[in-house]
Design an enzyme around this catalytic site. Structure first.
Site, PDB file in Angstrom:
ATOM      1  N   LEU A 194     -20.738  24.692  42.265  1.00 49.72           N
ATOM      2  CA  LEU A 194     -19.571  25.141  42.996  1.00 49.72           C
ATOM      3  C   LEU A 194     -18.489  25.510  42.061  1.00 49.72           C
ATOM      4  O   LEU A 194     -18.511  24.884  41.037  1.00 49.72           O
ATOM      5  CB  LEU A 194     -19.116  23.891  44.032  1.00 49.72           C
ATOM      6  CG  LEU A 194     -19.977  23.619  44.924  1.00 49.72           C
ATOM      7  CD1 LEU A 194     -19.453  22.004  45.789  1.00 49.72           C
ATOM      8  CD2 LEU A 194     -20.452  24.428  45.991  1.00 49.72           C
ATOM      9  N   ASP A 195     -17.520  26.369  42.347  1.00 51.85           N
ATOM     10  CA  ASP A 195     -16.333  26.436  41.457  1.00 51.85           C
ATOM     11  C   ASP A 195     -15.733  25.309  41.417  1.00 51.85           C
ATOM     12  O   ASP A 195     -15.475  24.420  42.074  1.00 51.85           O
ATOM     13  CB  ASP A 195     -15.502  27.491  42.237  1.00 51.85           C
ATOM     14  CG  ASP A 195     -16.235  28.924  42.150  1.00 51.85           C
ATOM     15  OD1 ASP A 195     -17.148  29.276  41.560  1.00 51.85           O
ATOM     16  OD2 ASP A 195     -15.768  29.969  43.068  1.00 51.85           O
ATOM     17  N   ARG A 196     -14.809  25.285  40.237  1.00 54.47           N
ATOM     18  CA  ARG A 196     -14.075  24.073  39.748  1.00 54.47           C
ATOM     19  C   ARG A 196     -13.071  23.573  40.997  1.00 54.47           C
ATOM     20  O   ARG A 196     -13.106  22.463  41.179  1.00 54.47           O
ATOM     21  CB  ARG A 196     -13.114  24.518  38.821  1.00 54.47           C
ATOM     22  CG  ARG A 196     -12.149  23.369  38.411  1.00 54.47           C
ATOM     23  CD  ARG A 196     -11.383  23.752  37.054  1.00 54.47           C
ATOM     24  NE  ARG A 196     -10.677  22.611  36.663  1.00 54.47           N
ATOM     25  CZ  ARG A 196     -10.317  22.408  35.450  1.00 54.47           C
ATOM     26  NH1 ARG A 196     -10.492  23.260  34.338  1.00 54.47           N
ATOM     27  NH2 ARG A 196      -9.434  21.178  35.008  1.00 54.47           N
ATOM     28  N   THR A 198     -13.393  24.217  44.302  1.00 53.31           N
ATOM     29  CA  THR A 198     -14.326  24.086  45.617  1.00 53.31           C
ATOM     30  C   THR A 198     -14.664  22.590  45.605  1.00 53.31           C
ATOM     31  O   THR A 198     -15.380  22.136  44.795  1.00 53.31           O
ATOM     32  CB  THR A 198     -15.421  25.307  45.566  1.00 53.31           C
ATOM     33  OG1 THR A 198     -14.960  26.593  45.393  1.00 53.31           O
ATOM     34  CG2 THR A 198     -16.176  24.811  46.958  1.00 53.31           C
ATOM     35  N   ARG A 338     -15.410  34.243  48.270  1.00 52.40           N
ATOM     36  CA  ARG A 338     -13.920  34.701  47.753  1.00 52.40           C
ATOM     37  C   ARG A 338     -13.927  36.350  48.044  1.00 52.40           C
ATOM     38  O   ARG A 338     -12.832  36.592  48.507  1.00 52.40           O
ATOM     39  CB  ARG A 338     -13.861  34.154  46.540  1.00 52.40           C
ATOM     40  CG  ARG A 338     -13.888  32.502  46.370  1.00 52.40           C
ATOM     41  CD  ARG A 338     -13.997  31.870  45.173  1.00 52.40           C
ATOM     42  NE  ARG A 338     -12.751  32.299  44.470  1.00 52.40           N
ATOM     43  CZ  ARG A 338     -12.754  32.037  42.778  1.00 52.40           C
ATOM     44  NH1 ARG A 338     -13.645  31.541  42.347  1.00 52.40           N
ATOM     45  NH2 ARG A 338     -11.590  32.086  42.631  1.00 52.40           N
TER      46      ARG A 338
END
Length: 430
Positions: A194-196, A198, A338
């Protein structure tokens, strides 16, 4: 006498030590780059590119793309990482800037300036974890925002890997470690990311067998991943598919080279996201159009043409309308949600990379300044017991507070709608 069946057959395109003449002190006898020697060189001499440059001279044709060839030679870097390295001009073929897609041939001289790999092994750190499930095979977390999943060149501490190392040593009743799969990339046990910024559900493997089997489920799209995103704009229609290919941004300028975009050329990879609107908030009354509301498209067919961005209206930029959207990933491209939402004109609140803005109240208070994206549901088959598993992570922290604020304000002075389109499964609990 050795059993010949214990050795895989040699593929005519597979590289071996006879394929090349390699120069540089970083090359192992088999023709691959030694990550330990590379790390030692980087630590000893900092930014001296000459010490981190390796050269491969091909002795025969391999009928292989440059990025795939380098994946064989530099196994601690992923193909995506190597493509970015090539795009950044750190790879030349015959002293000319290279392209990832070009074929390499006999006589080609390939020079690569390799970034230092992250050090192996994670230092245990006492970072709080929200654990949804753990057994001897895997662990599932509700990830907090503002933490990255695994160490990288600029973030060697403060990651979930560091936190899990502490947990297994000090607080887990089951003990164990993360799987060794991905250890050479400083990503032990990492099945997906997961992105930082998220938050939400993420699974790590504690054993190699569990890792490979979980990875197989992700690769073959047998995992149900549902996200919630709060976006700018009044999203219409209520349900649709976004079937648009995604690839790297064509510009390599700082601030753009990290981005992904919708692109319809050979660099665009198939990407499919299903969305379903769960709530819509407006701070002004909205009047329904006469006639019945349009039904969701049968079979989740993509829209015929991309929607035009509602952000051209200054009222929306000022905070007129927002939507809470449930998203179902059918592919797993970098930044997929996104990019898709931004392309349609509905960027995620707080996602400044893709056009989103922080949420600031009328009193100038900032309620959210990171991307409003949450991994709400993760469902898969247990890789060892084959039992069905489903995990739900309710909205948390400032994102939950923002949704509550939008409900209160839109109900009192504008329009608030709640929807459950066909196929929606996430329980919206705040």
């Amino acid at each position: 006498m050795p059993d010949p069946s214990s050795h895989p057959p040699h593929h005519p395109n597979a590289p071996d030590a006879d394929d090349l003449v390699a120069s540089g002190s970083l090359i192992l006898p088999g023709g691959k780059v030694d990550p330990d020697a590379l790390l030692a060189a980087a630590e000893a001499d900092g930014d001296d590119d000459a010490l981190r440059t390796v050269t491969f001279t091909l002795q025969r044709d391999l009928d292989k793309r440059l990025d795939r060839y380098l994946t064989d030679r530099i196994p601690f870097m992923s193909r995506n990482q190597l493509q970015r390295l090539i795009d950044a001009g750190e790879v030349t073929v015959n002293n000319r800037r290279a392209k990832a897609s070009q074929k390499v041939n006999a006589g080609d001289v390939i020079a690569v300036v390799i970034p230092p790999p992250p050090p192996r092994g994670a230092i245990p750190e006492n970072i709080p974890l929200d654990i949804l499930f753990e057994d001897q095979h895997l662990i599932v977390l509700n990830k907090q925002p503002d933490i990255i999943v695994h160490p990288a060149r600029s973030h060697l501490s403060g990651t979930l890997i560091n936190a899990l190392a502490w947990h297994f040593q000090n607080t887990s009743p089951l003990g164990g470690t993360l799987s060794a799969v991905g250890e050479e990339f400083a990503r032990p046990g990492v099945v997906h990311r997961l992105d930082r910024d998220t938050s939400g559900c993420i699974v790590f493997a504690k054993q190699d067998e569990a890792h490979w089997k979980l990875g197989h489920q992700f690769e073959h799209r047998r995992v149900d991943k549902r996200y919630l995103a709060l976006v700018h704009g009044w999203v219409e229609p209520l349900a649709d598919a976004i079937n648009l290919p995604i690839g790297p941004h064509p510009s390599k300028e700082k601030g753009l080279r990290e981005k992904q975009v919708v692109r319809h050329d050979e660099l665009g990879k198939n990407a499919l996201t299903l969305y379903r609107v769960r709530e819509r908030f407006s701070f002004v009354p909205r009047h329904p159009v006469a006639g019945p509301a349009p039904a969701p498209a049968e079979g989740w067919s993509p829209a015929a043409t991309p929607k035009q961005s509602p952000l051209k209206a200054s009222a929306v930029l000022a905070g007129d309308a927002f939507s809470l959207v449930e998203l179902e990933l059918k592919t797993g491209r970098t930044h997929q949600i996104r990019v898709h939402l931004s392309h349609l004109g509905y960027p995620i609140v707080g996602d400044d990379m893709y056009g989103g803005r922080p949420f600031i109240t009328q009193d100038k208070a900032t309620l959210l300044d990171r991307q409003a994206l949450h991994a709400a549901v993760l469902a898969f088959t247990h890789p060892i017991t084959t039992a069905p598993l489903r995990f739900t992570a309710p909205l948390r922290g400032e994102l939950a507070a923002l949704v509550a604020h939008l409900r209160d304000r839109s109900q009192s002075q504008g329009t608030h709608e709640v929807h459950t389109p066909p196929g929606a499964t996430v329980d919206i609990i705040v």
